[in-house]
Every structure is written in structure tokens, then in C-alpha cells.
Design a protein around this motif. Structure first.
Motif, PDB file in Angstrom:
ATOM      1  N   GLU B  57      -3.668  -9.681  -0.854  1.00  0.00           N
ATOM      2  CA  GLU B  57      -3.575  -8.225  -0.874  1.00  0.00           C
ATOM      3  C   GLU B  57      -2.271  -7.761  -1.548  1.00  0.00           C
ATOM      4  O   GLU B  57      -2.258  -6.824  -2.343  1.00  0.00           O
ATOM      5  N   GLN B  58      -1.165  -8.430  -1.202  1.00  0.00           N
ATOM      6  CA  GLN B  58       0.126  -8.029  -1.766  1.00  0.00           C
ATOM      7  C   GLN B  58       0.225  -8.397  -3.255  1.00  0.00           C
ATOM      8  O   GLN B  58       0.877  -7.692  -4.031  1.00  0.00           O
ATOM      9  N   VAL B  59      -0.424  -9.496  -3.644  1.00  0.00           N
ATOM     10  CA  VAL B  59      -0.461  -9.837  -5.075  1.00  0.00           C
ATOM     11  C   VAL B  59      -1.220  -8.748  -5.834  1.00  0.00           C
ATOM     12  O   VAL B  59      -0.789  -8.284  -6.897  1.00  0.00           O
ATOM     13  N   PHE B  60      -2.349  -8.293  -5.263  1.00  0.00           N
ATOM     14  CA  PHE B  60      -3.148  -7.250  -5.912  1.00  0.00           C
ATOM     15  C   PHE B  60      -2.351  -5.960  -6.053  1.00  0.00           C
ATOM     16  O   PHE B  60      -2.315  -5.338  -7.124  1.00  0.00           O
ATOM     17  N   VAL B  61      -1.702  -5.546  -4.958  1.00  0.00           N
ATOM     18  CA  VAL B  61      -0.907  -4.309  -4.966  1.00  0.00           C
ATOM     19  C   VAL B  61       0.165  -4.375  -6.059  1.00  0.00           C
ATOM     20  O   VAL B  61       0.359  -3.417  -6.814  1.00  0.00           O
ATOM     21  N   ALA B  62       0.832  -5.531  -6.173  1.00  0.00           N
ATOM     22  CA  ALA B  62       1.891  -5.675  -7.187  1.00  0.00           C
ATOM     23  C   ALA B  62       1.287  -5.769  -8.587  1.00  0.00           C
ATOM     24  O   ALA B  62       1.796  -5.155  -9.535  1.00  0.00           O
ATOM     25  N   ALA B  63       0.185  -6.518  -8.722  1.00  0.00           N
ATOM     26  CA  ALA B  63      -0.408  -6.721 -10.053  1.00  0.00           C
ATOM     27  C   ALA B  63      -0.937  -5.409 -10.608  1.00  0.00           C
ATOM     28  O   ALA B  63      -0.825  -5.141 -11.808  1.00  0.00           O
ATOM     29  N   MET B  64      -1.541  -4.574  -9.744  1.00  0.00           N
ATOM     30  CA  MET B  64      -2.103  -3.296 -10.186  1.00  0.00           C
ATOM     31  C   MET B  64      -1.046  -2.192 -10.116  1.00  0.00           C
ATOM     32  O   MET B  64      -1.361  -1.031 -10.373  1.00  0.00           O
ATOM     33  N   ARG B  65       0.175  -2.554  -9.759  1.00  0.00           N
ATOM     34  CA  ARG B  65       1.284  -1.591  -9.643  1.00  0.00           C
ATOM     35  C   ARG B  65       0.945  -0.439  -8.702  1.00  0.00           C
ATOM     36  O   ARG B  65       1.324   0.711  -8.937  1.00  0.00           O
ATOM     37  N   LEU B  66       0.197  -0.730  -7.643  1.00  0.00           N
ATOM     38  CA  LEU B  66      -0.117   0.319  -6.673  1.00  0.00           C
ATOM     39  C   LEU B  66       1.159   0.717  -5.935  1.00  0.00           C
ATOM     40  O   LEU B  66       2.002  -0.123  -5.642  1.00  0.00           O
ATOM     41  N   PRO B  67       1.285   2.000  -5.644  1.00  0.00           N
ATOM     42  CA  PRO B  67       2.560   2.487  -5.111  1.00  0.00           C
ATOM     43  C   PRO B  67       2.737   2.253  -3.616  1.00  0.00           C
ATOM     44  O   PRO B  67       3.772   2.613  -3.078  1.00  0.00           O
ATOM     45  N   PHE B  68       1.745   1.716  -2.937  1.00  0.00           N
ATOM     46  CA  PHE B  68       1.961   1.383  -1.528  1.00  0.00           C
ATOM     47  C   PHE B  68       1.074   0.213  -1.149  1.00  0.00           C
ATOM     48  O   PHE B  68       0.044  -0.047  -1.784  1.00  0.00           O
ATOM     49  N   ASP B  69       1.503  -0.486  -0.118  1.00  0.00           N
ATOM     50  CA  ASP B  69       0.773  -1.636   0.396  1.00  0.00           C
ATOM     51  C   ASP B  69       0.014  -1.182   1.639  1.00  0.00           C
ATOM     52  O   ASP B  69       0.625  -0.799   2.633  1.00  0.00           O
ATOM     53  N   PRO B  70      -1.334  -1.189   1.596  1.00  0.00           N
ATOM     54  CA  PRO B  70      -2.106  -0.699   2.746  1.00  0.00           C
ATOM     55  C   PRO B  70      -1.744  -1.418   4.045  1.00  0.00           C
ATOM     56  O   PRO B  70      -1.782  -0.803   5.116  1.00  0.00           O
ATOM     57  N   ALA B  71      -1.390  -2.690   3.960  1.00  0.00           N
ATOM     58  CA  ALA B  71      -1.058  -3.454   5.167  1.00  0.00           C
ATOM     59  C   ALA B  71       0.182  -2.877   5.840  1.00  0.00           C
ATOM     60  O   ALA B  71       0.375  -2.987   7.045  1.00  0.00           O
ATOM     61  N   ASP B  72       1.020  -2.236   5.061  1.00  0.00           N
ATOM     62  CA  ASP B  72       2.260  -1.662   5.572  1.00  0.00           C
ATOM     63  C   ASP B  72       2.074  -0.179   5.929  1.00  0.00           C
ATOM     64  O   ASP B  72       2.477   0.284   6.996  1.00  0.00           O
ATOM     65  N   ALA B  73       1.427   0.585   5.032  1.00  0.00           N
ATOM     66  CA  ALA B  73       1.349   2.042   5.189  1.00  0.00           C
ATOM     67  C   ALA B  73       0.325   2.467   6.239  1.00  0.00           C
ATOM     68  O   ALA B  73       0.590   3.375   7.036  1.00  0.00           O
ATOM     69  N   LEU B  74      -0.851   1.825   6.254  1.00  0.00           N
ATOM     70  CA  LEU B  74      -1.924   2.329   7.116  1.00  0.00           C
ATOM     71  C   LEU B  74      -1.601   2.283   8.609  1.00  0.00           C
ATOM     72  O   LEU B  74      -1.862   3.259   9.317  1.00  0.00           O
ATOM     73  N   PRO B  75      -1.047   1.169   9.123  1.00  0.00           N
ATOM     74  CA  PRO B  75      -0.758   1.172  10.562  1.00  0.00           C
ATOM     75  C   PRO B  75       0.164   2.319  10.973  1.00  0.00           C
ATOM     76  O   PRO B  75      -0.019   2.929  12.030  1.00  0.00           O
ATOM     77  N   ARG B  76       1.120   2.674  10.106  1.00  0.00           N
ATOM     78  CA  ARG B  76       2.021   3.794  10.428  1.00  0.00           C
ATOM     79  C   ARG B  76       1.261   5.116  10.495  1.00  0.00           C
ATOM     80  O   ARG B  76       1.489   5.965  11.357  1.00  0.00           O
ATOM     81  N   ILE B  77       0.347   5.316   9.524  1.00  0.00           N
ATOM     82  CA  ILE B  77      -0.394   6.585   9.472  1.00  0.00           C
ATOM     83  C   ILE B  77      -1.396   6.689  10.624  1.00  0.00           C
ATOM     84  O   ILE B  77      -1.603   7.760  11.197  1.00  0.00           O
TER      85      ILE B  77
END
Lengths: 196, 196
Positions: B57-77
Motif C-alpha cells: 500500500e505504501q509503495v503504491f501511495v509513493a509510486a502514484m505520488r498520492l498525497p496521503f496514506d490511507p493506512a495513516d489518514a483514515l483511522p484518524r478521520i
């Protein structure tokens, strides 16, 4: 075997008008393209454009192969019981997207809009002039100060459903029966369009 | 001046992993791409991929230059008062799309998905595994039978707003203050996500 030389029958003139229209809309946007300019590019008399098409909106619908003409479809959907507006809009929209031959022109337009500012501009001007204006003037939201934003929230809901269901193909919404999607989406549309 | 020959520093290895990841995700889709396969294409030891990234998941987020990591952002929201869930999700999403550098990777992914079934598949698998599953398990809808459809209705609402506001650029929503869009959209999200 097709005859040699440029065929000059009526269907050829109509096709040349549509090809010219696609070029003019792409180059100038929807608002600045004119029937006169399209006739000039197609090398036909402007009266011939009016012979085939009621106006610029109908030329655009035919040129982009859109499966319905907002001038014809929207008044029918907007008329009738205001309590059923959300459901009528949802059913009409899902019906258009259910058939591959009618959703493909929309996907092509969206695809162009995500990669070309000119295509985005053309789509924006058409959506604003042909769709939003008509719906925003419809009851029951005609009197609300935020009616345009409300119509856009409804359009956004439908557009997103179409993307998930038919472009990205996310389950379960991609395979859900139309009735389940109506049950899910029509109340949201109704709230946006009724000003609740 | 850059040194001659292939640089071999750590940042070079990371960049080679990301380039290999983009190729692997595009060729195989998100589900079938593996960290081992990505390491092979990048010509690095698999342990180096794990050194730089927590998982696929983190490789995908970095490779696609996504601005947030769902594993990190979603639990907070998703944590916090359930009554404010619709508003928190709406604010987070609008915030991500407000900055050009963070919305551009999403527009690129969407653009690819509208024209390539492989790209659509990659996006679908990532959205399903990383986003929908997490939100559908969150309170207050965890127990509802149609929780996945409800999450998708919410995602559709947000995606459509992003398209109208930032891609097609339809007024007035394109220039509306963020607070006006929150006031319009957060209640719709809240209804979808609370099962009302």
C-alpha cells in the motif's frame, strides 16, 4: 464499392457539418463556436445547418453523439410531482449509463476533460448552459438562493456513481441491481433538489 | 553537474523501486503486483523494498505520488464523534483537492482510468482494498447490510464534487468557498455514512 470523388448527397453534408462542429467546439469551446463558423468550416450554406439542426445545442448533441437532447429530455423529467423529482432524475441518468452505446460518448468527453483544458471548457460551457440552468429554474428549488450549488451537488452525486459503477468498476455498486442504486441515491438527490 | 554513470546512492534505489512499482502496477494491477516482483524489476534485494516501505500500500501511495496514506489518514478521520463523521470526511477530502500538487496525482489516475481498463483495474483494486474496506468497518455503519454501497455513495458524492470543482470547473461550485461546499455536502455524507 463507393463512388469515386467526394459524394455530395444530403447525408454527406450532415456528416461534414458534424465533423466541422467537433473541430470548432474543440478549438473555440462551446460558447464561442457559432453555427455560422461551423457552416464555413464545413463549406456549406448556413441555412443547411439550420435545415438539419434546431440550434447549436442540437449540433453539439449530435456531434458528440450524446444519447439525449437536454432541451427535449429535461422538461419531461422536471415536470410532475416534486416529491418524485430525485427518483425520476436518478432513474433517467442510470438508464442512460446502463447502455454501453449511450455511456461511451460521456466517458469519452470526461476522459478528454481530465487531460485537456480545452475539452474541459467545452464540457463546462455545455453543462452550464444546457443542463444546470434548466434544472436550477425548475420547481421546487427555483426560489432558493443556493439553487445552482444544489443542482451541482446532485450532478456530482450522479457523476460519481457513474464513475464508480461504469468506469472504475468498484464493487458492489458496479454489479448492484438498478433498484438498489435508486434506493440509495434517489433520496440524496431529492434532498439536494428540494432544498431540504 | 551530475556524476557520470548510474548513481548508486540510497535515493537512487528508492527511485528505481518506485519506477519498477509503477510498471508492475500498470502491467499486473494492484492485487497481483508483489513487493518481490517489484524488487526483481528494480534489480534490488526485496529486503531493500521493506527497508523503504511498510508494505505494498505504501509503495503504491509513493509510486502514484498520492498525497496521503490511507493506512495513516483514515483511522484518524474515522475516530471521534460519529455525528461529525460526514463533516470530517468532507473537510479532509476538500483539503486534499484544494492543493494543485496533491490533486494532480488523483486527476492523472482518473484520466488513466477513463481511457485504460488496466489503469481502471489498478485504481479499483486500490480503492476497494485500502479505502472502502476500512470505512465500511467503521462505526456507525459497521453493522448495516448495505454498508459497502453506502460508503460508495459517499465516495461518489465526493468524487463528483472534485470533478465539477477542479476538473470540469463548473461555476458556482468551482469558486465557492470551502465552507459553502462543506455546508452543502457534509449532511449528504453524514446520511450515507450513518445509515439514515
Amino acid at each position: 464499392m463507393s463512388p469515386r470523388g467526394r459524394p455530395a448527397g444530403p447525408s454527406d453534408a450532415r456528416e461534414r457539418i458534424l465533423a466541422a462542429a467537433r473541430a470548432e467546439f474543440a478549438a473555440k469551446g462551446y460558447d464561442k463556436a457559432s453555427l455560422r463558423g461551423i457552416a464555413r468550416v464545413a463549406e456549406v450554406d448556413p441555412s443547411l445547418v439550420h435545415h438539419y439542426f434546431e440550434g447549436k445545442e442540437q449540433v453539439f448533441v449530435a456531434a458528440m453523439r450524446l444519447p439525449f437532447d437536454p432541451a427535449d429530455a429535461l422538461p419531461r423529467i422536471l415536470a410532475g410531482n416534486p416529491d418524485g423529482l430525485g427518483e425520476r432524475v436518478t432513474r433517467f441518468f442510470l438508464g442512460v449509463w446502463a447502455r454501453p452505446e449511450s455511456r461511451e460518448p460521456f466517458i469519452a468527453l470526461l476522459s478528454a476533460a481530465t487531460s485537456s483544458p480545452a475539452a474541459a471548457g467545452m464540457l463546462r460551457e455545455f453543462v452550464t448552459g444546457s443542463l444546470l440552468a434548466r434544472v436550477a429554474e425548475a420547481s421546487p428549488i427555483a426560489g432558493l438562493p443556493d439553487r445552482e450549488l444544489r443542482v451541482e451537488a446532485a450532478v456530482a452525486q450522479l457523476l460519481g456513481v457513474a464513475l464508480l459503477r461504469h468506469v472504475i468498476g468498484v464493487e458492489p455498486i458496479a454489479s448492484a441491481p438498478e433498484e438498489d442504486v435508486v434506493a440509495l441515491i434517489a433520496p440524496a438527490l431529492q434532498r439536494h433538489l428540494s432544498g431540504e
